[in-house]
Design a protein around this motif. Structure first.
Motif, PDB file in Angstrom:
ATOM      1  N   GLU A 198       0.801  -1.227   0.000  1.00  0.00           N
ATOM      2  CA  GLU A 198       0.000   0.000   0.000  1.00  0.00           C
ATOM      3  C   GLU A 198       0.835   1.278   0.000  1.00  0.00           C
ATOM      4  O   GLU A 198       0.302   2.380   0.210  1.00  0.00           O
ATOM      5  N   GLY A 199       2.139   1.164  -0.236  1.00  0.00           N
ATOM      6  CA  GLY A 199       2.963   2.347  -0.406  1.00  0.00           C
ATOM      7  C   GLY A 199       3.171   3.167   0.845  1.00  0.00           C
ATOM      8  O   GLY A 199       3.086   4.395   0.818  1.00  0.00           O
ATOM      9  N   ILE A 200       3.475   2.499   1.956  1.00  0.00           N
ATOM     10  CA  ILE A 200       3.657   3.182   3.242  1.00  0.00           C
ATOM     11  C   ILE A 200       5.149   3.213   3.593  1.00  0.00           C
ATOM     12  O   ILE A 200       5.799   2.167   3.642  1.00  0.00           O
ATOM     13  N   PRO A 201       5.711   4.397   3.880  1.00  0.00           N
ATOM     14  CA  PRO A 201       7.145   4.462   4.192  1.00  0.00           C
ATOM     15  C   PRO A 201       7.451   3.879   5.578  1.00  0.00           C
ATOM     16  O   PRO A 201       6.838   4.252   6.567  1.00  0.00           O
ATOM     17  N   MET A 202       8.386   2.971   5.622  1.00  0.00           N
ATOM     18  CA  MET A 202       8.751   2.313   6.876  1.00  0.00           C
ATOM     19  C   MET A 202      10.242   1.982   6.838  1.00  0.00           C
ATOM     20  O   MET A 202      10.762   1.576   5.796  1.00  0.00           O
ATOM     21  N   ILE A 203      10.904   2.168   7.962  1.00  0.00           N
ATOM     22  CA  ILE A 203      12.311   1.793   8.107  1.00  0.00           C
ATOM     23  C   ILE A 203      12.369   0.557   9.000  1.00  0.00           C
ATOM     24  O   ILE A 203      11.944   0.598  10.161  1.00  0.00           O
ATOM     25  N   ILE A 204      12.880  -0.534   8.455  1.00  0.00           N
ATOM     26  CA  ILE A 204      12.981  -1.798   9.193  1.00  0.00           C
ATOM     27  C   ILE A 204      14.458  -2.040   9.495  1.00  0.00           C
ATOM     28  O   ILE A 204      15.293  -2.065   8.583  1.00  0.00           O
ATOM     29  N   ILE A 205      14.780  -2.217  10.764  1.00  0.00           N
ATOM     30  CA  ILE A 205      16.156  -2.506  11.162  1.00  0.00           C
ATOM     31  C   ILE A 205      16.170  -3.854  11.874  1.00  0.00           C
ATOM     32  O   ILE A 205      15.496  -4.029  12.894  1.00  0.00           O
TER      33      ILE A 205
ATOM     34  N   LYS B 145      15.290   6.191  -0.074  1.00  0.00           N
ATOM     35  CA  LYS B 145      14.537   5.187  -0.830  1.00  0.00           C
ATOM     36  C   LYS B 145      13.097   5.080  -0.339  1.00  0.00           C
ATOM     37  O   LYS B 145      12.166   4.932  -1.132  1.00  0.00           O
ATOM     38  N   ALA B 146      12.900   5.152   0.974  1.00  0.00           N
ATOM     39  CA  ALA B 146      11.552   4.994   1.537  1.00  0.00           C
ATOM     40  C   ALA B 146      10.622   6.120   1.107  1.00  0.00           C
ATOM     41  O   ALA B 146       9.404   5.917   0.964  1.00  0.00           O
ATOM     42  N   LEU B 147      11.173   7.301   0.890  1.00  0.00           N
ATOM     43  CA  LEU B 147      10.350   8.497   0.674  1.00  0.00           C
ATOM     44  C   LEU B 147      10.374   9.023  -0.753  1.00  0.00           C
ATOM     45  O   LEU B 147       9.627   9.947  -1.077  1.00  0.00           O
ATOM     46  N   THR B 148      11.199   8.462  -1.619  1.00  0.00           N
ATOM     47  CA  THR B 148      11.295   8.933  -2.992  1.00  0.00           C
ATOM     48  C   THR B 148      10.430   8.080  -3.906  1.00  0.00           C
ATOM     49  O   THR B 148      10.422   6.859  -3.790  1.00  0.00           O
ATOM     50  N   GLY B 149       9.705   8.745  -4.828  1.00  0.00           N
ATOM     51  CA  GLY B 149       8.812   8.013  -5.710  1.00  0.00           C
ATOM     52  C   GLY B 149       7.626   7.484  -4.936  1.00  0.00           C
ATOM     53  O   GLY B 149       7.105   8.151  -4.040  1.00  0.00           O
ATOM     54  N   ARG B 150       7.170   6.284  -5.282  1.00  0.00           N
ATOM     55  CA  ARG B 150       6.108   5.665  -4.494  1.00  0.00           C
ATOM     56  C   ARG B 150       6.706   5.250  -3.162  1.00  0.00           C
ATOM     57  O   ARG B 150       7.647   4.459  -3.123  1.00  0.00           O
ATOM     58  N   PRO B 151       6.181   5.771  -2.035  1.00  0.00           N
ATOM     59  CA  PRO B 151       6.765   5.404  -0.736  1.00  0.00           C
ATOM     60  C   PRO B 151       6.670   3.903  -0.487  1.00  0.00           C
ATOM     61  O   PRO B 151       5.902   3.186  -1.132  1.00  0.00           O
ATOM     62  N   GLY B 152       7.452   3.438   0.481  1.00  0.00           N
ATOM     63  CA  GLY B 152       7.394   2.026   0.831  1.00  0.00           C
ATOM     64  C   GLY B 152       8.403   1.676   1.901  1.00  0.00           C
ATOM     65  O   GLY B 152       9.249   2.497   2.280  1.00  0.00           O
ATOM     66  N   PRO B 153       8.340   0.446   2.401  1.00  0.00           N
ATOM     67  CA  PRO B 153       9.288   0.012   3.433  1.00  0.00           C
ATOM     68  C   PRO B 153      10.661  -0.302   2.848  1.00  0.00           C
ATOM     69  O   PRO B 153      10.777  -0.775   1.717  1.00  0.00           O
ATOM     70  N   VAL B 154      11.687  -0.009   3.637  1.00  0.00           N
ATOM     71  CA  VAL B 154      13.055  -0.392   3.299  1.00  0.00           C
ATOM     72  C   VAL B 154      13.655  -1.111   4.502  1.00  0.00           C
ATOM     73  O   VAL B 154      13.176  -0.970   5.622  1.00  0.00           O
TER      74      VAL B 154
END
Length: 573
Positions: free
Chosen positions: A93-100, A151-160
């Motif tokens: 669903e194009g949600i920005p998330m940072i996974i560590i 990467k998370a916030l550029t273009g279509r957002p998403g998790p990285v």
């Protein structure tokens, strides 16, 4: 020479500089240096959950309600694996998330040589993230965190995803070597404009339109473009529809808005001479952008705006495709439109007919919502909940049939105040409690409530303790039909009530809430529900209202949805 600081401390400092206030997760041995970095820091707080997937859902929910990336952490192996169920919906669903994730020592990993809890976490997350990388040295932490946020916030957002070797978290380096810069120096903070020729072509089409329709998807919310959308709609006096994921981008009491999937919207979408698709991929819940729910292309002219262009023409051919950020493009489009037509004074005559179709349909739903039947009809609960809470309260909707019922009688008035876990491209259940926790952390001044099916609620019921521990007042309303209601509906309609795997026992979710330190209410009579709502809010605690609902009530849209999801399959008669 500065003092020595750990890799965990470097990560914490970077997150603080990015404005991250909460990090969600479950602790683990390999995470000690990062966890210790959070100790007594009043700028950032670690929130522990009972399950990593629930923590990932909270990071997802925080991003949806704030527009900022959510951050989640997990330890190596089972901790990382448990995250997957919460990361997938954000990716879909194009949600920005940072996974560590923590990884075993760098000299033991990639390839592993038999370490306990070993897992190739890079390849595990690759299909459900936009980008991921392995951090094998202290000196690369800042560089790769910068890349992750970009990467998370550029273009279509998403998790990285960043996989960090445990020795890197423990490794120390000179504090003076850690160079942290403002976000503007390593990523763009403004989205791209549309090509002027495409903007002009789209403006000409809209200026000539006699019956223009603007369809708003979730991209409008991701781009924070609600004001720009409203200005364009008002200038054109256009009819407006939304995808289910785009609800709230325009208030649902707006004069020309028609509710998604209902007869008025479907008629308008099929009859419009020009449609503008803004931030939607036109997936299954939009009937793929195809007739009869939409007009036949190219007789019905189509303009499609998308942040990357990947979804332009995906399910419907277009006359004008515009690549760009909606906040920028919609403003460009309005300025161009002013060259070709003055602002329109009146809505199309057809709008009255579409509104009448919608109202006639909803009248049936409203009649059901006043039923005094026992068990309680779900629509009674939906209507009275919406009447009880203020317009700017944040609603979380979790469940299959539950989501469908709410479309009928749960109006949305303010952007980012409704989050329906089962209505996006993932259709994922079980994130309701986590979303509610995240929403309340982000907006402690607003009332937050979650309407959930009992099946969905059971996924992460222990997170009620998380909400209680944090001192949050959220209200959970469980529509308890003692079953996987949507699946049972299919077995009712297509399999002669041969029920397999769909029934639950009579679970007292209210007593579970009390055992976890919250407030519980048990409701079996319709007349008692509103009082239970009032007592729950007045308690000041996280509360669970366990409402026994009619399991025989099947949403009218169920067969339509089944037809979409099982298209091409020969159903039993």
């Amino acid at each position: 020479m500065g003092r020595k600081i750990t890799g965990g401390e470097v990560i914490k400092r970077f997150l603080v500089d990015e404005g991250v206030k909460y990090v969600f997760g479950v602790p683990g041995d390999q995470l000690y240096p990062l966890l210790d970095a959070f100790y007594n820091d009043d700028k950032i707080k670690f929130i522990t959950f009972h399950h990593e997937a629930a923590a990932a859902h909270a990071a997802d929910g925080y991003a949806r309600v704030t527009g900022k990336p959510g951050v989640v952490i997990a330890t190596v192996g089972p901790g990382a694996a448990n995250l997957v169920g919460g990361v997938y919906p954000a990716y879909a669903e194009g949600i920005p998330m940072i996974i560590i994730t923590a990884q075993n020592q760098s000299w033991r990993s990639y390839p592993d040589h038999g370490s306990m809890q070993a897992l190739d976490q890079i390849n595990l997350f690759k299909p459900i993230t936009k980008w991921n990388a392995y951090i094998a040295h202290w000196s690369r932490i800042v560089e790769l965190l910068e890349t992750a946020f970009r990467k998370a916030l550029t273009g279509r957002p998403g998790p990285v995803h960043l996989d960090v070797a445990v020795d890197v978290l423990y490794q120390t380096g000179d504090e003076d070597e850690v160079k942290l810069y403002s976000p503007e120096s390593y990523r763009a903070v403004n989205g791209p404009a549309g090509n002027p020729a495409d903007i002009d072509a789209a403006a000409k089409l809209l200026a000539k339109a006699k019956l223009p329709l603007i369809h708003l998807g979730g991209g409008v919310l991701r781009s924070d473009a609600t004001n720009e959308a409203l200005e364009l709609i008002d200038y054109l006096k256009a009819i407006v529809t939304t995808s289910v994921g785009g609800r709230g981008s325009v208030s649902e009491d707006y004069p020309s808005l028609l509710l998604p999937g209902l007869p008025g919207a479907l008629a308008a979408q099929s009859e419009a001479d020009v449609v503008l698709i803004a931030g939607s991929r036109l997936a299954d819940l939009d009937f793929w952008g195809k007739p009869p729910a939409w007009g036949e292309w190219p007789n019905q002219k189509t303009i499609h705006i998308d942040i990357t262009g990947d979804d332009i023409g995906l399910n419907r051919h277009v006359d004008v495709g515009i690549i760009g950020d909606l906040k920028v493009v919609l403003k460009q489009l309005l300025e161009a439109l002013k060259k070709y037509t003055p602002p329109r004074k009146d809505y199309p005559e057809a709008l009255a007919r579409y509104k009448q179709m919608e109202q006639e349909y909803l009248r049936q739903m409203e009649d059901l919502s006043y039923s005094d039947s026992v068990p309680i009809h779900p629509l009674r609960v939906i209507r009275e909940t919406r009447e009880f809470f203020p317009k700017d309260a944040i609603a979380i909707i979790d469940g299959g049939n539950t989501t469908v019922w709410t479309i009928y009688l749960h109006r949305v008035h303010v952007p980012r105040t409704i989050f329906s876990t089962a209505s996006g491209d993932s259709g994922h259940l079980g994130s309701g409690i986590s979303f509610a926790i995240a929403a309340k952390l982000a907006h402690p001044d607003k009332q937050v409530y979650c309407i959930s099916g009992d099946g969905a609620f059971g996924f992460h019921v222990m997170e009620i303790e998380t909400a209680v521990r944090l001192g949050l007042q959220v209200t959970c309303i469980v529509l308890n039909d003692k079953a996987w209601g949507m699946i049972k509906a299919g077995q009712t309609l297509y399999y002669g009530k041969r029920y397999v795997g769909v029934d639950f026992s009579d679970i007292r979710y209210d007593l579970i809430a009390e055992a976890l330190g919250g407030h519980g209410e048990y409701v079996t009579e319709p007349k008692d529900f509103k009082d239970a709502l009032a007592r729950s809010v007045e308690s000041g605690k996280t509360s669970v209202i366990n409402v026994i609902t009619d399991g025989n009530a099947i949403p009218p849209h169920f067969e339509i949805l089944a037809g979409i999801w099982l298209e091409g399959v020969e159903m039993p008669s």
